[in-house]
Design a protein around this motif. Structure first.
Motif, short mmCIF file in Angstrom:
data_model
loop_
_atom_site.label_atom_id
_atom_site.label_comp_id
_atom_site.label_asym_id
_atom_site.label_seq_id
_atom_site.Cartn_x
_atom_site.Cartn_y
_atom_site.Cartn_z
N SER A 10 27.14 -21.72 -0.33
CA SER A 10 26.57 -21.54 1.28
C SER A 10 25.47 -22.56 1.28
N ALA A 11 24.97 -22.43 0.27
CA ALA A 11 23.69 -23.67 0.35
C ALA A 11 24.01 -25.12 0.59
N GLU A 12 25.09 -25.35 -0.32
CA GLU A 12 25.65 -26.76 -0.07
C GLU A 12 26.19 -27.08 1.33
N ALA A 13 26.81 -26.03 1.90
CA ALA A 13 27.28 -26.07 3.31
C ALA A 13 26.13 -26.08 4.29
N GLY A 14 24.82 -25.78 3.79
CA GLY A 14 23.67 -25.81 5.00
C GLY A 14 23.20 -24.36 5.36
N ASN A 15 23.92 -23.54 4.90
CA ASN A 15 23.55 -22.12 5.36
C ASN A 15 22.96 -21.37 4.49
N LEU A 16 21.39 -21.82 4.58
CA LEU A 16 20.48 -21.15 3.57
C LEU A 16 20.20 -19.65 3.77
N THR A 17 20.41 -19.19 5.02
CA THR A 17 20.23 -17.64 5.16
C THR A 17 20.97 -17.09 4.42
N ARG A 18 22.48 -17.24 4.44
CA ARG A 18 23.53 -16.75 3.77
C ARG A 18 23.13 -16.92 2.40
N ALA A 19 22.87 -18.21 1.89
CA ALA A 19 22.99 -18.39 0.50
C ALA A 19 21.53 -17.36 0.02
#
Length: 111
Positions: A10-19
């Protein structure tokens, strides 16, 4: 381990909230486990207090040195788990800091 991989993806995909949410979900069992362990140790300490009072003073001093040793080990584990480039340096600095603090504390206790 599954939450860790999902959080990284998720962090690599740019979704930091989900990460962040996945990372927190992955950590809660550790918090609950350590909280239960701490409570069990506090309860055991309450019931073992009469035994501790009967122990010789030299043995109690040896047991007291276990606390800073545990803090050093915990700091080393935390630094190593951080996967920081300089983790061994951080672990060494933490251990040195605890050692210096304990020694200064012991020197202040002496008359």
């Amino acid at each position: 381990d599954g939450y860790k991989r999902q959080a990284l993806a998720s962090a690599e995909a740019g979704n930091l909230t989900r990460a962040m949410r996945q990372n927190l979900w992955g950590m809660w069992p550790h918090f609950v486990g350590y909280g239960a362990l701490t409570g069990a140790c506090a309860l055991a300490g309450f019931f073992l207090e009469p035994v501790m009072v009967a122990l010789p003073q030299g043995l109690l001093r040896g047991l007291a040195w276990a606390y800073p040793a545990m803090a050093c080990v915990a700091a080393a584990i935390a630094a190593q788990s951080s996967h920081a480039r300089r983790a061994p340096l951080f672990a060494g600095l933490a251990a040195a800091g605890v050692t210096v603090a304990v020694l200064l504390s012991r020197l202040q206790e002496r008359p």
